[in-house]
Write an enzyme that holds these catalytic residues in place. Structure first.
Site, PDB file in Angstrom:
ATOM      1  N   LYS A 118      61.753  42.095  50.497  1.00 45.22           N
ATOM      2  CA  LYS A 118      61.915  41.136  50.431  1.00 45.22           C
ATOM      3  C   LYS A 118      61.372  39.965  49.580  1.00 45.22           C
ATOM      4  O   LYS A 118      61.742  39.450  48.668  1.00 45.22           O
ATOM      5  CB  LYS A 118      63.303  40.348  52.213  1.00 45.22           C
ATOM      6  N   LYS A 201      70.533  52.425  50.298  1.00 49.07           N
ATOM      7  CA  LYS A 201      70.901  51.585  51.350  1.00 49.07           C
ATOM      8  C   LYS A 201      71.961  50.821  50.935  1.00 49.07           C
ATOM      9  O   LYS A 201      72.381  50.185  49.765  1.00 49.07           O
ATOM     10  CB  LYS A 201      70.043  50.846  52.421  1.00 49.07           C
ATOM     11  N   LYS A 204      74.693  44.279  51.622  1.00 51.37           N
ATOM     12  CA  LYS A 204      75.094  43.463  51.107  1.00 51.37           C
ATOM     13  C   LYS A 204      74.927  42.277  49.565  1.00 51.37           C
ATOM     14  O   LYS A 204      75.772  42.004  49.468  1.00 51.37           O
ATOM     15  CB  LYS A 204      75.049  42.066  52.188  1.00 51.37           C
TER      16      LYS A 204
HETATM   17  P1  TYM Z   1      72.261  42.600  59.526  1.00 53.08           P
HETATM   18  O1  TYM Z   1      73.007  41.292  59.289  1.00 53.08           O
HETATM   19  O2  TYM Z   1      71.509  43.275  58.203  1.00 53.08           O
HETATM   20  O3  TYM Z   1      72.679  43.986  59.750  1.00 53.08           O
HETATM   21  C1  TYM Z   1      73.420  43.980  60.971  1.00 53.08           C
HETATM   22  C2  TYM Z   1      73.509  45.881  61.562  1.00 53.08           C
HETATM   23  O4  TYM Z   1      73.910  47.111  60.167  1.00 53.08           O
HETATM   24  C3  TYM Z   1      72.896  47.419  60.329  1.00 53.08           C
HETATM   25  N1  TYM Z   1      72.611  48.029  59.195  1.00 53.08           N
HETATM   26  C4  TYM Z   1      73.618  49.245  58.583  1.00 53.08           C
HETATM   27  N2  TYM Z   1      74.029  50.260  59.024  1.00 53.08           N
HETATM   28  C5  TYM Z   1      73.798  51.811  58.857  1.00 53.08           C
HETATM   29  N3  TYM Z   1      74.439  51.782  57.183  1.00 53.08           N
HETATM   30  C6  TYM Z   1      73.919  50.949  56.368  1.00 53.08           C
HETATM   31  N4  TYM Z   1      73.304  50.122  54.773  1.00 53.08           N
HETATM   32  C7  TYM Z   1      74.208  49.208  56.970  1.00 53.08           C
HETATM   33  N5  TYM Z   1      73.438  48.299  56.859  1.00 53.08           N
HETATM   34  C8  TYM Z   1      73.152  46.931  57.544  1.00 53.08           C
HETATM   35  C9  TYM Z   1      71.494  47.098  60.674  1.00 53.08           C
HETATM   36  O5  TYM Z   1      70.654  48.295  61.246  1.00 53.08           O
HETATM   37  C10 TYM Z   1      72.621  46.352  61.784  1.00 53.08           C
HETATM   38  O6  TYM Z   1      72.180  46.864  63.183  1.00 53.08           O
HETATM   39  N6  TYM Z   1      67.596  42.248  61.317  1.00 53.08           N
HETATM   40  C11 TYM Z   1      68.906  42.007  61.532  1.00 53.08           C
HETATM   41  C12 TYM Z   1      69.862  41.602  62.170  1.00 53.08           C
HETATM   42  C13 TYM Z   1      69.042  40.532  63.628  1.00 53.08           C
HETATM   43  C14 TYM Z   1      68.987  41.611  64.873  1.00 53.08           C
HETATM   44  C15 TYM Z   1      68.269  40.595  66.058  1.00 53.08           C
HETATM   45  C16 TYM Z   1      69.851  42.791  65.293  1.00 53.08           C
HETATM   46  C17 TYM Z   1      68.741  39.786  64.033  1.00 53.08           C
HETATM   47  N7  TYM Z   1      68.231  39.573  65.613  1.00 53.08           N
HETATM   48  C18 TYM Z   1      67.968  41.598  67.091  1.00 53.08           C
HETATM   49  C19 TYM Z   1      69.945  43.158  66.980  1.00 53.08           C
HETATM   50  C20 TYM Z   1      68.716  42.461  67.888  1.00 53.08           C
HETATM   51  C21 TYM Z   1      69.411  42.158  60.138  1.00 53.08           C
HETATM   52  O7  TYM Z   1      69.210  42.292  59.198  1.00 53.08           O
HETATM   53  O8  TYM Z   1      71.005  43.084  59.941  1.00 53.08           O
END
Ligand code: TYM
Length: 339
Positions: A118, A201, A204
Site C-alpha cells: 500500500k 486479488k 475494492k
Molecule cells: P477488508 O475490509 O479489506 O476485507 C474484509 C474481509 O474480506 C476479505 N476479503 C477477501 N476474501 C477473499 N477474496 C478476496 N478477494 C477478498 N478481499 C477481501 C478479507 O480477508 C476480510 O476478511 N484488515 C481487515 C479488516 C479488519 C479486521 C479486523 C478483520 C480490521 N480489524 C479484526 C478481522 C479482525 C481488512 O482490511 O479487511
C-alpha cells in the site's frame, strides 16, 4: 471448531467501510460468519478507523459505514444475537492499540507485506497509521478476548501478528489474559481473484469495475461481468490438476463451488465436455440468485437509515460494555492508576 469449545468461543471480524463491497468480501468473510453465528457468540465490526489510513478510503465514510451494516444484515447476520457495531464508537480500540504498540517490536511491523504494497515506493510519505494498522487490528480482536477470527486469506499475516502480540503481552505480564486467537480461513473462496486477471486479488480499489462483482450489482451487471470474465483458449478442464496454470478458470470454478457449496471435483465432472458459455451462464444465474437478493435487501435497508442507525447504536452500547470491562482488568494487570 469442536462442539465442546463452542460455548466459550468469541468470534470477531470486521470489514473496512471503503465502498465497493464485493464478492471476495462476501465469500471470503461474511458468508462464513453467517454459519458461525448460530453456535457462537459473534461480534462483527465496521472498522472505520482503519479506513482513515489511506486518502482514497477516507471519502464518504459515513455512507460506506451504513453500506457495510446493510450488507451484514442483508447477508443474514442477525443483530439480535450478534453484535454489529462501529469501531470509532468504542474508544477502547484506540486505547488498546496504544498499549499493544508498546509491546510490538518495530521489526515485526517491518515484515508486513500489506504495508509495503500500500505504501508503494514512497514509504517516507506514508502515514504512520498505515504502518501501525496491524496493531490496531490486533487491538480490535484482543479487546474482546476473541478466540476465533474468520477472514479471507489476505489477512493471514495480520492475524499471525495479532497472535504474536497477544503472546508477547501475556509473557511480559506473566498472565494468560489474552486468548491466542485462531484464524478461520476456510472454503474454496478464501482468495477470490479479479475477473480480468486471475493472478490479482478481487479488490475494492481496482479501478476497473469489470474486475469484480459488487454486492450492489443488479442482475444485468452480473451477467455482463461474467460473460466478459477472462478465460483461456483451452477446453473445460477434465481434472482438478488441470487447473494448474489456468488461474482465471480456477477462480470461476472456485466461485461456483463456494456459492453452491459443491466440491470443485463435482463441478468439473458436471461441465467437462460442455462449452464454457454454458458454465458461464449457469455461474451468472447462480450469482444473480445469491447476490441480487443481497443487493436488493441492501437497497431497502439503506433507505431506512433510522433502522440501521438504531442497530449500530445498540451494537455500540453492547460492545462498549464488553470493551470497558476488559480494559479495566487489563489496566489493573499493567498497574495503571485508577481513580
Ligand atoms: P477488508 O475490509 O479489506 O476485507 C474484509 C474481509 O474480506 C476479505 N476479503 C477477501 N476474501 C477473499 N477474496 C478476496 N478477494 C477478498 N478481499 C477481501 C478479507 O480477508 C476480510 O476478511 N484488515 C481487515 C479488516 C479488519 C479486521 C479486523 C478483520 C480490521 N480489524 C479484526 C478481522 C479482525 C481488512 O482490511 O479487511
Amino acid at each position: 471448531m469442536e462442539n465442546s469449545e463452542k460455548v466459550n468461543n468469541l468470534v470477531f471480524s470486521g470489514v473496512q467501510p471503503t465502498g465497493n463491497l464485493h464478492l471476495g468480501n462476501y465469500l471470503g468473510a461474511i458468508k462464513n460468519w453467517i454459519e458461525l453465528q448460530s453456535s457462537n457468540n459473534c461480534i462483527f465490526c465496521i472498522v472505520d478507523l482503519h479506513a482513515l489510513t489511506t486518502s482514497d478510503s477516507r471519502t464518504q465514510i459515513l455512507q460506506n459505514t451504513r453500506e457495510v451494516a446493510a450488507a451484514y444484515i442483508a447477508s443474514g447476520i442477525n443483530p439480535k444475537n450478534t453484535i454489529i457495531f462501529v469501531q470509532s464508537n468504542v474508544t477502547g480500540h484506540s486505547e488498546l492499540a496504544w498499549i499493544l504498540s508498546c509491546h510490538t517490536p518495530i521489526g515485526w511491523l517491518n515484515r508486513m507485506t500489506q504495508f509495503k504494497d500500500k505504501a508503494g515506493k514512497n514509504k517516507e510519505r506514508a502515514p504512520l497509521g498505515l504502518y501501525s494498522y496491524p496493531v490496531l487490528m490486533a487491538a480490535d480482536i484482543l479487546l474482546y478476548k476473541s478466540t476465533h477470527v474468520p477472514v479471507g486469506d489476505d489477512q493471514k499475516q495480520h492475524l499471525e501478528l495479532s497472535r504474536d502480540i497477544a503472546q508477547a503481552f501475556n509473557r511480559y505480564y506473566q498472565n494468560d489474559f489474552f486468548p491466542i486467537p485462531e484464524p478461520i480461513i476456510t472454503g474454496n473462496a478464501t482468495r477470490v481473484m479479479s475477473l480480468r486477471d486471475g493472478l490479482k486479488k478481487m479488490s475494492k480499489s481496482d479501478p476497473s469495475d469489470q474486475s469484480r462483482i459488487n454486492l450492489s450489482d443488479n442482475s444485468i451487471e452480473i451477467e455482463k461481468k461474467i460473460q466478459k470474465a477472462k478465460t483461456d483458449s483451452h477446453p473445460f478442464p477434465e481434472h482438478f490438476q488441470d487447473l494448474d496454470g489456468r488461474p482465471e478458470i480456477k477462480n470461476l470454478i472456485n466461485i461456483f463451488s463456494a456459492l453452491n457449496n459443491e466440491s470443485v471435483d463435482k463441478i468439473i465432472s458436471n461441465y467437462v465436455d460442455k462449452d464454457f458459455k454454458i458454465f458461464k451462464k449457469d455461474l451468472s444465474d447462480l450469482l444473480v440468485e445469491k447476490i441480487s437478493l443481497i443487493s436488493s435487501e441492501m437497497k431497502k435497508l439503506l433507505k431506512n437509515e433510522d433502522y440501521l442507525d438504531s442497530i449500530l447504536k445498540d451494537g455500540n452500547l453492547r460492545a462498549n460494555e464488553m470493551a470497558n470491562e476488559n480494559l479495566t482488568k487489563l489496566k489493573n494487570i499493567i498497574g495503571l492508576f485508577k481513580s
